[in-house]
Structure formats: C-alpha cells, structure tokens
Enzyme design. Structure first.
Site, PDB file in Angstrom:
ATOM      1  N   GLY A   1      10.087 -14.128  -9.079  1.00 33.76           N
ATOM      2  CA  GLY A   1      11.374 -14.825  -9.396  1.00 33.76           C
ATOM      3  C   GLY A   1      12.003 -15.441  -8.145  1.00 33.76           C
ATOM      4  O   GLY A   1      11.263 -14.697  -6.547  1.00 33.76           O
TER       5      GLY A   1
ATOM      6  N   VAL B   1       4.092   8.240   8.978  1.00 36.20           N
ATOM      7  CA  VAL B   1       3.599   8.958   7.513  1.00 36.20           C
ATOM      8  C   VAL B   1       2.004   8.816   6.781  1.00 36.20           C
ATOM      9  O   VAL B   1       1.615   9.606   6.179  1.00 36.20           O
ATOM     10  CB  VAL B   1       4.440   8.398   6.437  1.00 36.20           C
ATOM     11  CG1 VAL B   1       4.982   9.437   5.663  1.00 36.20           C
ATOM     12  CG2 VAL B   1       5.514   8.781   6.906  1.00 36.20           C
TER      13      VAL B   1
ATOM     14  N   HIS C   1      13.432  37.623  -5.810  1.00 35.41           N
ATOM     15  CA  HIS C   1      11.836  38.090  -4.590  1.00 35.41           C
ATOM     16  C   HIS C   1      11.349  38.210  -5.875  1.00 35.41           C
ATOM     17  O   HIS C   1      11.259  38.430  -6.775  1.00 35.41           O
ATOM     18  CB  HIS C   1      12.885  39.030  -4.443  1.00 35.41           C
ATOM     19  CG  HIS C   1      11.335  39.950  -3.401  1.00 35.41           C
ATOM     20  ND1 HIS C   1      11.145  39.588  -1.803  1.00 35.41           N
ATOM     21  CD2 HIS C   1      11.127  41.296  -3.793  1.00 35.41           C
ATOM     22  CE1 HIS C   1      10.806  40.787  -1.843  1.00 35.41           C
ATOM     23  NE2 HIS C   1      10.036  41.446  -2.851  1.00 35.41           N
TER      24      HIS C   1
HETATM   25  P1  FAD Z   1       7.990  -1.607  -4.500  1.00 38.47           P
HETATM   26  O1  FAD Z   1       7.785  -0.370  -4.835  1.00 38.47           O
HETATM   27  O2  FAD Z   1       7.711  -2.669  -2.834  1.00 38.47           O
HETATM   28  O3  FAD Z   1       8.253  -2.165  -5.254  1.00 38.47           O
HETATM   29  C1  FAD Z   1       8.779  -4.327  -5.132  1.00 38.47           C
HETATM   30  C2  FAD Z   1       8.509  -4.868  -6.899  1.00 38.47           C
HETATM   31  O4  FAD Z   1       8.415  -6.734  -6.567  1.00 38.47           O
HETATM   32  C3  FAD Z   1       6.805  -4.881  -7.045  1.00 38.47           C
HETATM   33  O5  FAD Z   1       6.169  -4.904  -7.927  1.00 38.47           O
HETATM   34  C4  FAD Z   1       6.541  -6.416  -6.152  1.00 38.47           C
HETATM   35  O6  FAD Z   1       5.151  -7.004  -7.345  1.00 38.47           O
HETATM   36  C5  FAD Z   1       7.704  -6.971  -7.077  1.00 38.47           C
HETATM   37  N1  FAD Z   1       7.976  -8.193  -6.281  1.00 38.47           N
HETATM   38  C6  FAD Z   1       8.017  -8.631  -5.103  1.00 38.47           C
HETATM   39  N2  FAD Z   1       8.673 -10.249  -5.156  1.00 38.47           N
HETATM   40  C7  FAD Z   1       9.111 -10.740  -5.834  1.00 38.47           C
HETATM   41  C8  FAD Z   1       9.455 -11.934  -6.874  1.00 38.47           C
HETATM   42  N3  FAD Z   1       9.938 -12.443  -5.561  1.00 38.47           N
HETATM   43  N4  FAD Z   1       9.050 -12.099  -8.039  1.00 38.47           N
HETATM   44  C9  FAD Z   1       8.677 -11.088  -8.788  1.00 38.47           C
HETATM   45  N5  FAD Z   1       9.052  -9.242  -8.515  1.00 38.47           N
HETATM   46  C10 FAD Z   1       9.088  -9.554  -7.640  1.00 38.47           C
HETATM   47  N6  FAD Z   1       8.188   7.066  -0.864  1.00 38.47           N
HETATM   48  C11 FAD Z   1       9.009   8.198  -1.242  1.00 38.47           C
HETATM   49  O7  FAD Z   1       9.309   8.273  -0.840  1.00 38.47           O
HETATM   50  N7  FAD Z   1       7.797   9.155  -1.249  1.00 38.47           N
HETATM   51  C12 FAD Z   1       6.147   8.627  -1.305  1.00 38.47           C
HETATM   52  O8  FAD Z   1       5.339  10.107  -1.598  1.00 38.47           O
HETATM   53  C13 FAD Z   1       5.394   7.798  -0.963  1.00 38.47           C
HETATM   54  N8  FAD Z   1       4.608   7.539  -0.997  1.00 38.47           N
HETATM   55  C14 FAD Z   1       4.049   6.639  -0.257  1.00 38.47           C
HETATM   56  C15 FAD Z   1       3.057   6.556  -0.159  1.00 38.47           C
HETATM   57  C16 FAD Z   1       1.573   4.691   0.091  1.00 38.47           C
HETATM   58  C17 FAD Z   1       0.219   4.314   0.097  1.00 38.47           C
HETATM   59  C18 FAD Z   1       3.347   3.726   0.028  1.00 38.47           C
HETATM   60  C19 FAD Z   1       2.473   2.669   0.833  1.00 38.47           C
HETATM   61  C20 FAD Z   1       4.384   4.338   0.575  1.00 38.47           C
HETATM   62  C21 FAD Z   1       4.650   5.151  -0.322  1.00 38.47           C
HETATM   63  N9  FAD Z   1       6.277   5.205  -0.764  1.00 38.47           N
HETATM   64  C22 FAD Z   1       6.310   7.002  -0.384  1.00 38.47           C
HETATM   65  C23 FAD Z   1       7.229   4.435  -0.233  1.00 38.47           C
HETATM   66  C24 FAD Z   1       7.314   3.673  -1.383  1.00 38.47           C
HETATM   67  O9  FAD Z   1       6.699   3.434  -2.234  1.00 38.47           O
HETATM   68  C25 FAD Z   1       8.910   2.844  -1.043  1.00 38.47           C
HETATM   69  O10 FAD Z   1       9.715   3.322  -0.799  1.00 38.47           O
HETATM   70  C26 FAD Z   1       8.706   2.299  -3.091  1.00 38.47           C
HETATM   71  O11 FAD Z   1       8.256   1.601  -3.207  1.00 38.47           O
HETATM   72  C27 FAD Z   1      10.269   1.147  -2.417  1.00 38.47           C
HETATM   73  O12 FAD Z   1      11.015   0.861  -3.585  1.00 38.47           O
HETATM   74  P2  FAD Z   1      11.424  -0.874  -4.099  1.00 38.47           P
HETATM   75  O13 FAD Z   1      11.366  -1.002  -5.228  1.00 38.47           O
HETATM   76  O14 FAD Z   1      11.950  -0.714  -3.508  1.00 38.47           O
HETATM   77  O15 FAD Z   1       9.813  -1.542  -3.438  1.00 38.47           O
HETATM   78  P1  NAD Z   2       5.734   4.783  10.334  1.00 34.31           P
HETATM   79  O1  NAD Z   2       6.827   4.081  10.584  1.00 34.31           O
HETATM   80  O2  NAD Z   2       6.314   6.245   8.722  1.00 34.31           O
HETATM   81  O3  NAD Z   2       4.239   5.329  11.133  1.00 34.31           O
HETATM   82  C1  NAD Z   2       4.174   3.865  11.444  1.00 34.31           C
HETATM   83  C2  NAD Z   2       2.963   4.819  12.959  1.00 34.31           C
HETATM   84  O4  NAD Z   2       2.988   4.162  13.271  1.00 34.31           O
HETATM   85  C3  NAD Z   2       4.740   4.814  13.807  1.00 34.31           C
HETATM   86  O5  NAD Z   2       4.499   5.725  14.304  1.00 34.31           O
HETATM   87  C4  NAD Z   2       4.458   3.987  14.905  1.00 34.31           C
HETATM   88  O6  NAD Z   2       4.534   4.861  16.389  1.00 34.31           O
HETATM   89  C5  NAD Z   2       2.923   3.683  15.205  1.00 34.31           C
HETATM   90  N1  NAD Z   2       3.040   2.824  15.571  1.00 34.31           N
HETATM   91  C6  NAD Z   2       3.367   0.998  15.443  1.00 34.31           C
HETATM   92  N2  NAD Z   2       3.046   0.004  15.856  1.00 34.31           N
HETATM   93  C7  NAD Z   2       1.915   0.519  16.496  1.00 34.31           C
HETATM   94  C8  NAD Z   2       0.746   0.100  17.012  1.00 34.31           C
HETATM   95  N3  NAD Z   2       0.727  -0.984  17.439  1.00 34.31           N
HETATM   96  N4  NAD Z   2      -0.287   0.700  17.539  1.00 34.31           N
HETATM   97  C9  NAD Z   2      -0.666   1.941  17.231  1.00 34.31           C
HETATM   98  N5  NAD Z   2       0.724   2.834  16.649  1.00 34.31           N
HETATM   99  C10 NAD Z   2       1.912   1.567  16.109  1.00 34.31           C
HETATM  100  O7  NAD Z   2       5.114   3.825   8.564  1.00 34.31           O
HETATM  101  P2  NAD Z   2       3.783   3.690   8.445  1.00 34.31           P
HETATM  102  O8  NAD Z   2       3.070   4.791   7.800  1.00 34.31           O
HETATM  103  O9  NAD Z   2       2.877   2.652   8.074  1.00 34.31           O
HETATM  104  O10 NAD Z   2       4.748   4.128   5.901  1.00 34.31           O
HETATM  105  C11 NAD Z   2       5.463   3.311   6.019  1.00 34.31           C
HETATM  106  C12 NAD Z   2       6.827   3.470   4.896  1.00 34.31           C
HETATM  107  O11 NAD Z   2       6.322   4.076   3.282  1.00 34.31           O
HETATM  108  C13 NAD Z   2       7.365   4.801   5.914  1.00 34.31           C
HETATM  109  O12 NAD Z   2       7.857   4.519   7.089  1.00 34.31           O
HETATM  110  C14 NAD Z   2       7.902   5.608   4.359  1.00 34.31           C
HETATM  111  O13 NAD Z   2       9.279   4.931   4.804  1.00 34.31           O
HETATM  112  C15 NAD Z   2       6.489   4.640   4.059  1.00 34.31           C
HETATM  113  N6  NAD Z   2       6.249   6.148   3.148  1.00 34.31           N
HETATM  114  C16 NAD Z   2       6.841   6.949   2.636  1.00 34.31           C
HETATM  115  C17 NAD Z   2       5.615   8.818   2.033  1.00 34.31           C
HETATM  116  C18 NAD Z   2       6.985   9.821   2.045  1.00 34.31           C
HETATM  117  O14 NAD Z   2       7.648   9.474   1.741  1.00 34.31           O
HETATM  118  N7  NAD Z   2       5.717  11.205   1.491  1.00 34.31           N
HETATM  119  C19 NAD Z   2       5.092   8.479   2.822  1.00 34.31           C
HETATM  120  C20 NAD Z   2       4.061   6.767   3.246  1.00 34.31           C
HETATM  121  C21 NAD Z   2       5.073   5.898   2.797  1.00 34.31           C
END
Ligand code: FAD
Ligand code: NAD
Length: 477
Positions: free
Chosen positions: A122, A193, A453
């Site tokens: 989109g 994270v 508890h």
């Molecule tokens: P996204 O989930 O990235 O979804 C965006 C969607 O838009 C995608 O499906 C993509 O295909 C679609 N899209 C993009 N551009 C277009 C376009 N132009 N047209 C049509 N479709 C498009 N967050 C938590 O709260 N708890 C967690 O435990 C957690 N664990 C995570 C673990 C990992 C490994 C990662 C990578 C992230 C994690 N996160 C977690 C972060 C979380 O996944 C994101 O904050 C969340 O998915 C964001 O939601 P969103 O809908 O904004 O974007």
């Molecule tokens: P992050 O911001 O949590 O951590 C990135 C880390 O990489 C930081 O500590 C930063 O100092 C370090 N860093 C940056 N540049 C670097 C470099 N050149 N060399 C070495 N270290 C460097 O980002 P992430 O772990 O990639 O996760 C991305 C985001 O996804 C998170 O911020 C979080 O919002 C979301 N996420 C959430 C969950 C959860 O809610 N449990 C789990 C996974 C991801």
C-alpha cells in the site's frame, strides 16, 4: 472509479490489524492492505509480532526454558530424569504451528468482522487515496475518508556485519529464530531486548553465547538496580556480556564468522559459528507515501504524529512502530484502538505513562512508569520500597527465588510512580502496577489491598508496605 471505504489501514501487524478490527466493530467499512509473505510462501496477517517477533520468540523462550529446567534444575524438587535430549526439529515445528494458528486466526477475525484484506503493497497518494500493488504487479487504487498507516519496523543494518538470513550465518532476529542446529558458539551484536531474549534461547539449548554491546551502561532504559542484578544473573547463566565494545569488521570463514572488535583494552578477534545482529529497529517508511501526498516525517525517520496519532494530513493517522514511542506490540494495538475510536467520533485516549515493558529472560524483567534514576534526574521527590522473592513462600515452592519487586511513589502525594520487577512471572505481576497507575493509586492503596497467600503477588504487597516501613516479612531498615 476507485472503491471507497470509511477506513483503509496500511499494514496488518498488531497496530494495523487491531485498528482495522476496532473500526469494523464501530460500524466503519474497513479494508486493510498487507503484503507479508510467510515462511510457507503464503500471504499472512499479523506483521512482525505474530510471524517473526513476539510470538515465535516467546514460543522458543518457553520451550528452551522447559528443556533447561528439566535438564538442570528439576533435581532440586527430588525428581530425577535421565537421558533428556533435545528435538530441535519438533521445537521449531511447534513454533511454526503456533505462528500459523495465530496468523490464520487474524484472517478469521477479519472475515468475522467484515474487514476486507487487500493483499499487496500500500502507498498513500494525495487526496486520501491508496495505491495497492499486488505481488503479481497488478495495481489498484482505493480511496477512504480515513487512512491509518501501520507499516511497522525492521532491523537496523550494520555495514560491518551484513545480514543474510537465507545463508544463516550472519542473521537478524528472523534468522536467529530459525537455526536448524544449535550453534556451538553464537556471537550477538547488541545486548538489548532481542539480543538477551534470543541469546538466552540458544544459551539454554547449549550454545556458548558472546554478547558485544556498544555502550557501558547495561540496559539503560531499565531501573539501574534491576539492570545490575540482571547483569549478574545473566553472567551466572553463562552469557558472556562484554560492554563498551565496538565491532569493527566481520569476515565469513569455514568455521563461521571472524569478528574483529574493540574495547578499552584494545582490539580483539574471535570466531563464532553464527552471528546475530540486534542493534535496534527502524521504522518502515520506504515507498509508503508518494511525494505529492506531503506526509511529514520527523528527524528519526518516523511518521510525525501528535498525541492522538494524527499526522500532518487531515484524516490520515499513523500508529505502532512507524511512529515515536516504544516499539511494543501492545503500544501499537492501543494506538490502533484509540485512532479507530477517534475516527468513529469517540474520545480516544492512551496513557503513554502506563505502558508496561517486559524482557522475557530468566529471570524476567518488567517495569512500568519512572525509574529511580529518572526521578533523581528530574528532581522529583520519591520514596522506594522493595521485597525480595527469596522471602516469598510461593517463589520458594517454585524454586525461583532470584530477584525482587521495587516500587517508587511520590514522597508527598504517595502516588505510584513506577514499578520494577526482576523475577518469576514479572511479565504477569507487572499488570497489577499498571492497573494501579491507570487508576492513580497510591502505594498505600496497594498496601491496603488483600493479596492471596501464598502467591508471588505478595511480593508486590510487601514492597508497597515497605515504602511505609511496615513490611511484615522482612526487616524494615
Ligand atoms: P509490524 O508488526 O512490523 O507490522 C507492520 C506490517 O505492515 C507488516 O506486516 C508489514 O508487512 C506491513 N507493511 C509494511 N509496509 C507495508 C506497505 N507499504 N503495504 C502493505 N503492508 C505493509 N513487542 C512486544 O510488545 N512484546 C514482545 O515480546 C516482543 N517481542 C519481539 C521479538 C522480536 C524478535 C521482534 C523483532 C520484535 C518483538 N516485539 C515485541 C516488537 C513488536 O513485534 C513490534 O512492536 C510490533 O510488531 C509492532 O507492530 P506494528 O503493527 O506497528 O508493526
Ligand atoms: P534494543 O534497542 O533493545 O537494543 C539494541 C542494543 O544494541 C542496545 O543496547 C544498543 O546500545 C546496542 N547497539 C547499538 N548499536 C550497536 C553497535 N554498533 N554495536 C554493539 N551494540 C550496539 O533493540 P533490539 O534488541 O534490536 O530490539 C528492537 C526493539 O524491538 C526493542 O527496542 C523493543 O522495542 C522491541 N522488542 C521488544 C521485545 C519485548 O517487548 N520483550 C522483544 C524483542 C524486541
């Protein structure tokens, strides 16, 4: 003529699909444009979170934790299990099955709510139109009274360590969720994270994990006291976390990847079998709006929005990872609900001060509100109370006594300002503090609330009592 909807949502992740469902619930004719192709080659809803983020990572965290528990810790309970082996294929198959169940579930919810899924890419055009380009290149244009952009985020790339998930040697989080063998050694760039969660998964399954983190301050967003405790616990588990370390270059070799990095002591070289790059994520804004649409972006490349997620264009909103604020699924979903309700003429609202954070390591880390260091920096007078899980009966029964609950309250008004938990089920316990803060509770309110508890929640209760110097199961200092 372009088909017209009340609302078109671009992106079907937790921000976009929730916005679309809520819009439909409110009687708005809604379509959602989504282009994701899953690991089976099929179009899929659910975005990063369901396909390659929150869900598959939590499935592997749970499976790896159970494996590690049965192998290493269950003996403490007087249960002897010999010959425990890992079936990684089954672990991965279970993960994939759960991802498919949940993503198909969103499809079913769309159908049940009457949300139309427009498969493809989109792009916002001028005049509240959206161009949809299907996978086969076919282009359609639809128009809408309101448009919600929810295109999410993707991993930040590093020139020194180019990711190739298909090859599977230098990978991002998507690749690290899909290793088909446990690597002997795993390097992780970035101890944030993702690095900690996925580093924990492979550490528990037997990999030797080296984490190279650029900054000296471990988990800088987390309350300092909790971050210090976490670092100690993770090192004890065998995660080799090197702070203040910069990766200079990487080179693929027969053994894996040679990583050259620099810290205070000078330059070093190490070879790891696999390397995970997890140095943060950035908003997906490439090709999402035609220049003539005039959509405004901020300095970080995020779509510029106000407190109600309205962009600079009337009737165009943006939610989730593509806008400012923490990149968390629940933050994006709640923004989606807020915007849907505003579009329907209701007073949508989101309390950005009460967003819970969780890191799903062992022990889990969870928090909401202010940290002690941020209160100090802002000169806000505060009181603090804490309680260790080592003095909690339920934690002892469960044999998970590491960590504590720490509460922060305003020194004069007693309003709860923050809660920080490191320990068992921190991800669940934090919700009591979130609810308390939503209702503007004081620490005295928590202290006067009856907690069953023996439960882990009693640690929350005791931390609240301890703010007032009247904890019952520890010595008040
Ligand atoms: P996204 O989930 O990235 O979804 C965006 C969607 O838009 C995608 O499906 C993509 O295909 C679609 N899209 C993009 N551009 C277009 C376009 N132009 N047209 C049509 N479709 C498009 N967050 C938590 O709260 N708890 C967690 O435990 C957690 N664990 C995570 C673990 C990992 C490994 C990662 C990578 C992230 C994690 N996160 C977690 C972060 C979380 O996944 C994101 O904050 C969340 O998915 C964001 O939601 P969103 O809908 O904004 O974007
Ligand atoms: P992050 O911001 O949590 O951590 C990135 C880390 O990489 C930081 O500590 C930063 O100092 C370090 N860093 C940056 N540049 C670097 C470099 N050149 N060399 C070495 N270290 C460097 O980002 P992430 O772990 O990639 O996760 C991305 C985001 O996804 C998170 O911020 C979080 O919002 C979301 N996420 C959430 C969950 C959860 O809610 N449990 C789990 C996974 C991801």
């Amino acid at each position: 003529m372009a088909k017209t909807y009340d609302v078109v949502v671009i992106g079907g992740g937790p921000a976009g699909y929730v916005a679309a469902i809520r819009c439909a619930q409110l009687g708005l004719e809604t379509a959602c444009v989504e282009k994701w192709i899953n690991f089976k080659g099929d179009p899929a809803l659910g975005g990063t979170c369901l396909n390659v983020g929150c869900i598959p990572s939590k499935v592997l965290l749970e499976s790896s934790e159970q494996y590690h528990h049965v192998k290493e810790d269950i003996g403490n309970h007087g249960i002897r299990i010999a010959g425990v082996t890992l079936d990684l294929d089954q672990m991965m198959a279970r993960k994939e099955d759960i991802v498919l169940q949940l993503t198909h579930g969103i499809d079913a919810l769309f159908k049940a709510n009457g949300v139309e899924w427009l498969r493809g890419h989109g792009k916002l055009l001028a005049g509240r139109e959206v161009e949809v380009t299907a996978q086969d290149g076919a282009v359609d244009v639809v128009s809408a009274d309101n448009i919600i952009i929810a295109t999410g985020s993707r991993p930040i790339e590093m020139g020194a360590a180019p990711v190739d998930n298909a090859e599977g040697v230098i990978v991002d989080s998507t690749g690290a969720l899909d290793f088909r063998q446990v690597p002997e050694t795993l390097g992780v760039i970035g101890a944030g994270v993702i690095g900690l969660e996925l580093g924990s998964v492979w550490n528990r399954l037997g990999a030797k994990v080296l984490m190279l983190e650029a900054v000296e301050d471990f988990l800088s967003l987390v309350d300092n006291q909790v971050a210090r405790d976490a670092l100690r616990q993770f090192k004890k588990q065998g995660l080799d976390i090197q702070l203040g370390t910069r990766v200079i270059a990487t080179q693929k070799t027969e053994e894996g990847v040679r990583v050259r990095y620099k810290n205070k002591e000078g330059e070093h070289e190490v070879t790891v079998e696999k390397l995970l790059v997890s140095v943060g994520r950035r908003p997906n804004t490439d090709n999402i709006a035609a220049p003539e649409a005039d959509l405004l972006f901020d300095e970080g490349g995020y779509i510029h929005v106000d407190d109600h997620c309205a962009t600079n264009l009337p009737g165009v909103y943006a939610v989730g990872d593509v806008v400012r604020g923490p990149m968390l699924a629940h933050k994006g979903s709640e923004e989606g609900v807020m915007v849907a309700e505003i579009i329907a003429g209701q007073p949508g609202h989101l309390n950005y001060d009460a967003i819970p954070w969780v890191i799903y390591t062992n022990p889990e880390i969870a928090w909401v509100g202010r940290t002690e260091q941020s209160l100090k920096a802002a000169g806000i007078p505060y009181k603090t109370g804490s309680f260790p899980f080592s003095a909690n009966g339920r934690a002892k029964a469960m044999d998970v006594t590491a960590g504590m609950v720490k509460l922060l309250a305003h020194a004069e008004t007693d309003a709860l300002l923050g809660c920080h938990i490191i320990g068992p089920f921190a991800s669940e316990l934090i919700q009591e503090a979130v609810l308390a803060m939503e209702f503007h509770a004081s620490s005295e309110d928590l202290a006067r609330t009856i907690h069953a508890h023996p439960t882990l929640y009693e640690a929350m209760h005791e931390a609240a009592l301890s703010i007032h110097g009247r904890a019952l199961h520890k010595i008040n200092l």
